[in-house]
Design an enzyme around this catalytic site. Structure first.
Site, PDB file in Angstrom:
ATOM      1  N   THR A  41      -9.231   6.023  -2.449  1.00 44.40           N
ATOM      2  CA  THR A  41     -10.569   5.496  -2.701  1.00 44.40           C
ATOM      3  C   THR A  41     -11.600   6.594  -2.495  1.00 44.40           C
ATOM      4  OG1 THR A  41     -10.560   4.661  -0.439  1.00 44.40           O
ATOM      5  CG2 THR A  41     -10.137   3.062  -2.193  1.00 44.40           C
TER       6      THR A  41
ATOM      7  N   HIS B 157       0.792  -1.232   0.000  1.00 41.89           N
ATOM      8  CA  HIS B 157       0.000   0.000   0.000  1.00 41.89           C
ATOM      9  C   HIS B 157       0.820   1.275   0.000  1.00 41.89           C
ATOM     10  CE1 HIS B 157      -4.141  -1.484   0.615  1.00 41.89           C
ATOM     11  NE2 HIS B 157      -3.562  -2.513   1.208  1.00 41.89           N
TER      12      HIS B 157
ATOM     13  N   LYS C 226      -9.930  13.561   4.074  1.00 39.24           N
ATOM     14  CA  LYS C 226      -9.004  12.430   4.119  1.00 39.24           C
ATOM     15  C   LYS C 226      -8.070  12.694   5.276  1.00 39.24           C
ATOM     16  CE  LYS C 226      -7.970  13.450  -0.217  1.00 39.24           C
ATOM     17  NZ  LYS C 226      -7.848  12.236  -1.022  1.00 39.24           N
ATOM     18  N   ARG C 227      -7.284  11.701   5.658  1.00 37.53           N
ATOM     19  CA  ARG C 227      -6.319  11.962   6.719  1.00 37.53           C
ATOM     20  C   ARG C 227      -5.473  13.179   6.333  1.00 37.53           C
ATOM     21  NH1 ARG C 227      -2.625   7.867   6.805  1.00 37.53           N
ATOM     22  NH2 ARG C 227      -3.403   7.445   4.722  1.00 37.53           N
TER      23      ARG C 227
ATOM     24  N   LYS D 276     -15.316   7.470  -4.481  1.00 40.00           N
ATOM     25  CA  LYS D 276     -16.622   7.731  -3.862  1.00 40.00           C
ATOM     26  C   LYS D 276     -17.230   8.997  -4.438  1.00 40.00           C
ATOM     27  CE  LYS D 276     -14.627   5.936   0.412  1.00 40.00           C
ATOM     28  NZ  LYS D 276     -13.946   6.362   1.654  1.00 40.00           N
TER      29      LYS D 276
ATOM     30  N   LYS E 241      -0.762  14.592   0.962  1.00 36.29           N
ATOM     31  CA  LYS E 241      -2.114  14.765   0.431  1.00 36.29           C
ATOM     32  C   LYS E 241      -2.407  16.244   0.128  1.00 36.29           C
ATOM     33  CE  LYS E 241      -4.053  10.589   2.633  1.00 36.29           C
ATOM     34  NZ  LYS E 241      -4.829   9.887   1.584  1.00 36.29           N
TER      35      LYS E 241
HETATM   36  C1  LIG Z   1     -12.667   6.434   1.923  1.00 36.13           C
HETATM   37  C2  LIG Z   1     -12.161   6.847   3.243  1.00 36.13           C
HETATM   38  C3  LIG Z   1     -10.809   7.143   3.417  1.00 36.13           C
HETATM   39  C4  LIG Z   1      -9.815   7.121   2.280  1.00 36.13           C
HETATM   40  O1  LIG Z   1      -9.854   8.379   1.632  1.00 36.13           O
HETATM   41  P1  LIG Z   1      -8.699   8.846   0.629  1.00 36.13           P
HETATM   42  O2  LIG Z   1      -9.238  10.120   0.082  1.00 36.13           O
HETATM   43  O3  LIG Z   1      -8.566   7.800  -0.410  1.00 36.13           O
HETATM   44  O4  LIG Z   1      -7.476   9.046   1.431  1.00 36.13           O
HETATM   45  C5  LIG Z   1     -10.366   7.522   4.661  1.00 36.13           C
HETATM   46  N1  LIG Z   1     -11.213   7.609   5.711  1.00 36.13           N
HETATM   47  C6  LIG Z   1     -12.528   7.353   5.578  1.00 36.13           C
HETATM   48  C7  LIG Z   1     -13.412   7.484   6.760  1.00 36.13           C
HETATM   49  C8  LIG Z   1     -13.045   6.950   4.345  1.00 36.13           C
HETATM   50  O5  LIG Z   1     -14.351   6.684   4.235  1.00 36.13           O
END
Ligand SMILES: *Cc1c(COP(=O)(O)O)cnc(C)c1O
Length: 820
Positions: free
Chosen positions: A668, A369, A560-561, A672, A566
């Protein structure tokens, strides 16, 4: 299933599920299981009673699935993951069983509102972010695609911390998802295994005259299983998520207790239970903590013992292990499984080393990852050796075997040997878990096309030369049940009315929507759904933060984190520059924007926490400035988690996926948003690259440096100061931030952050700024042309179906597991 008599016991009649039966069952559970009078029941009691009733409907199918797997002799897939970011389960389960209306009506007949009760369910936050959420999506997709699968992990008492924002700073509070009990799970006292640590290794002679090694651990704990059923779409299959908790062998040292040492008497107990107490926050410097290694070994060992027990019980031989068992390691966290499976095969089951190695490699596969060398786990050899002495021996054995064959058969030179060795000898000796996972697996997959290629060129370049057939790609996906049907019922209804129900079972059937992209009647309906989702989000933000948002503004969302790669910082700096422009040019027609952020920073990650403070400081100044009222707002929503994502994602107009190219393995979140009809502004990083190919480059706003360009600039040396001085907007924005415009109470608060951009700009914030700002103004232009915006948004929904985790899982099943 031990004897024929037991096999002959018939199944109970499946429970009926019309609203009247459900309502009666709910009252029955409330009374006899929870011990509450319906008149006195609190919302939490209704939630528990409802879950128990749903769980019964699941159990019928769960047992049928388990029997089916046993009788067919099908291959079982085991997904080992230190993280499962599940979120709430009730809506997921009810929706997948097709009982949403029935349960809603049943509760309504009792005067209870399903939505209110469902919102009380705590988020199971047993993960940090994308990696853990992927594991949760995969569990649901494996059940949906009818693959007999078990997820294995740890039942952390405290999941990821709860984030509060106090005066703009992140504050971490313990998460207590088990406070009201967990009605989903079943404790399996009978599935308990001993897991050891430390001690010595003794050798003995086996009857055949071979040497046998016996590990005598100094400490032992008991791993006890808790099972949660995971229902697939339409309830066809129910799989098991098995999470381990740790218990002491001696719950209380009675001698000590009787001698008056009441605390010391519980020492063993506390020590054991600390194993499953907390989830480690990711992205801190690699958790050097011994406890982390103990957690990894604890859950790997318990899971492997359980897998071998189940296999032996059915087949009574290990010869066919790779034909009946596939073990997927989610990142390097369970990599010690390679050594533990070897130990179990050799020391417990008596196989010789080479046969055990063959079985191990054919059974295990590994998903990588991250490419960040500092994020690939390594352990100091002395620590590992003290905790797992027998495993250290086995690893030396594997290493000798592999290095010898690399030298002899492939002619590897010293530098290559050093690169592939399981031991990093460059400083204090460290054990490389990435290399162990690679060497012990028959398949190593990356999580997007770009990431997989970079893996071959960087972290695993030499191992890839040694084993050129092992690396393959499996681009991540998301489950469309949670990330479309449940989180966006309005859009789901509109899609069903427009293109029919095919997409419910095959997300790629969304393609049919393409034909409606330019249809102005459909555009109106699509826009109305988006607006309703924005209104819902605005209500949440108003009630939590007291901030009023105008749903006709563009909702520009980055959640996101919080991490430097990022690049939330890039987004904030652009917001500051935009703010400046709006104030300097009030005569221009600015597109009203609301920039929304959410995300947690690892508690020890100083810069990430400073970025959160900056977002909040900028928000305070911008949101109270009458000069930009109605034009710009900045919002930081606290405590990002799965449930919050389910509200934010459907409300986005613009999705920010702006990581430094080459650093996001897949992402991911990007999927979404696209599926829910947001337009993406993003770099050519991770799965964004494939998203561009699927949605078409005219329907996504790509900007900035490519991964190759980033590598080149870093190698050749990068002069961010010159770049900043050449960009008036950037220079002004950075000056404002560094001089305390947003932090008058502490003008120097952000100097270090800005200095980092001037001095090295490792994440290319300065380097990409102008391209990003220009792309944002192009986004504004599209927004102004409403029809064009809607057409692009619709085409995103229409063309994102390939990113379903059902597709990802089918690829794993066919190409890696050969199962299902
Ligand atoms: C989908 C998701 C992530 C991953 O998000 P990225 O934008 O791909 O870093 C992290 N935390 C939660 C709660 C999510 O639903």
């Amino acid at each position: 299933m031990n004897s024929n008599t037991q096999n002959d016991i018939p199944f109970p009649e499946p429970r009926r599920s019309d609203p009247a039966v459900l309502a009666a069952d709910i009252v029955e559970r409330l009374t006899y299981r929870i011990g509450k009078d319906a008149k006195a029941a609190k919302p939490h009691d209704w939630l528990t009673a409802t879950i128990l009733v749903i769980r019964d409907r699941i159990i019928d199918r769960w047992m049928a699935s388990t029997r089916k797997t046993y009788e067919s002799g099908g291959k079982r897939v085991y997904y080992l993951s230190l993280e499962f970011l599940i979120g709430r389960l009730m809506r997921d389960a009810v929706s997948n069983l097709g009982l949403m209306e029935e349960v809603r009506d049943a509760l309504a007949s009792l005067g209870v509102d399903l939505d209110i009760v469902a919102a009380l369910e705590p988020d199971a936050a047993l993960g940090n972010g994308g990696l853990g959420r992927l594991a949760a999506c995969f569990m649901e997709s494996m059940a949906t695609t009818d693959i007999p699968a078990y997820g294995y992990g740890i039942r952390y008492v405290h999941g990821l911390f709860r984030q509060q924002i106090a005066d703009g700073w992140q504050v971490e509070l313990p998460e207590t998802w088990l406070a009201h009990g967990n009605p989903w799970e079943f404790e399996r006292r009978e599935s308990a295994y001993e897991v050891g640590f430390g001690g010595t290794v003794e050798s003995a002679l086996a009857p055949d005259g071979d040497a046998r090694y016996v590990w005598k651990p100094a400490e032992r704990v008991i791993a006890v299983a808790y099972d949660t059923p995971i229902v697939g779409w339409r309830g066809n299959r129910v799989n098991t998520l098995r999470l381990w908790t740790a218990q002491p062998i001696d719950p209380i040292l009675l001698d000590a207790f009787n001698a008056g040492d009441h605390i010391g008497a519980l020492r063993e107990s506390n020590k054991a239970e600390s194993l499953a107490r907390v989830l480690y926050p990711a992205d801190a410097t690699p958790a050097g903590q011994e406890l982390r290694l103990r957690q990894e070994f604890f859950f790997s060992s318990a899971s492997l013992q359980d897998i071998l027990r189940r296999h032996m019980q059915q087949y009574n031989t290990l010869e066919n292990l790779p034909d009946k068992v596939a073990i997927q390691l989610n990142d390097t966290h369970p990599a010690v499984s390679v050594a533990e499976l070897m130990r179990l095969l050799c020391d417990v089951h008596g196989l010789d080393f080479n046969d055990a190695w063959e079985l191990t490699r054919r059974t295990i596969s590994y998903t990588n990852h991250t490419l960040l060398p500092e994020a690939l786990e390594t352990w100091p050899v002395p620590l590992f050796e003290r905790l797992l002495p027998r495993h250290m021996q086995i690893i030396y054995g594997i290493n000798a075997k592999i290095l010898l064959s690399a030298r002899k058969e492939k002619g590897f030179n010293d530098a290559q040997i050093r690169a592939i060795s399981l031991i990093d000898e460059s400083g204090d000796r460290r054990l490389r878990m990435g290399n162990l996972a690679f060497i012990g697996s028959h398949s190593i997959n990356g999580v997007s096309a770009l990431h997989t290629e970079l893996m071959k060129e960087t972290v695993f370049a030499d191992l890839h030369k040694l084993y050129p057939d092992r690396i393959n790609n499996k681009t991540n996906g998301i489950t469309p049940r949670r990330w479309l049907m449940q989180c966006n019922p309005g859009l789901t209804r509109l899609l069903r009315d427009t293109i029919g129900d095919d997409f419910l079972d095959n997300t790629e059937a969304l393609q049919a929507l393409d034909a409606y992209a330019d249809d102005s009647e459909f555009q109106k309906q699509f826009a109305a759904v988006k607006r309703a989702n924005k209104v819902r989000l605005a209500q949440v933000i108003q009630s939590r933060l007291g901030l009023k948002l105008d749903p006709s503004a563009m909702f520009d969302i980055q959640i996101k984190r919080i991490h430097e790669y990022k690049r939330q910082l890039l987004n904030i700096v652009e917001a500051v520059a935009l703010y400046d422009q709006m104030r300097s040019h009030p005569e221009m027609d600015w597109v009203p924007r609301i920039k929304i952020f959410a995300g947690k920073a690892a508690p020890s990650y100083h810069n990430a926490k400073l970025i959160i403070k900056l977002a909040n400081d900028v928000a305070r100044v911008v949101n109270s400035d009458p000069a930009v009222r109605g034009l710009l707002k900045v919002v930081f929503v606290p405590n990002y988690n799965v449930s919050l994502a389910e509200i934010l994602v459907p409300a986005a107009d613009l999705s920010e996926q702006i990581s430094t190219a080459g650093m996001e393995a897949s992402g991911t979140g990007n999927m979404k948003f696209g599926l829910n009809g947001a337009i993406t502004i993003g770099t050519l990083d991770g799965a964004n690259v494939e998203m561009r190919d699927w949605v078409g480059e005219e329907n996504i706003k790509i900007f900035g440096m490519t991964a190759d360009e980033v590598t080149k600039v870093r190698a050749e040396g990068h002069n961010p100061r010159a770049i900043i001085e050449n960009s008036r907007e950037l220079a002004q924005a950075l000056h404002a931030i560094a001089s305390g415009v947003f932090s008058p109470d502490d003008p120097g608060r952000f100097t270090s952050l800005v200095d980092g951009l001037y001095q090295h700009d490792w994440f290319m914030v300065a380097a990409d700024f102008d391209a990003y700002a220009a792309a944002q103004r192009e986004v504004d232009a599209i927004w102004t042309d409403e029809k064009s915006w809607h057409a692009k948004a619709i085409r995103n929904t229409a063309r994102m179906g390939w990113f379903s985790s059902d597709r990802t899982i089918r690829q794993y099943a066919k190409e890696i597991w050969r199962a299902g």
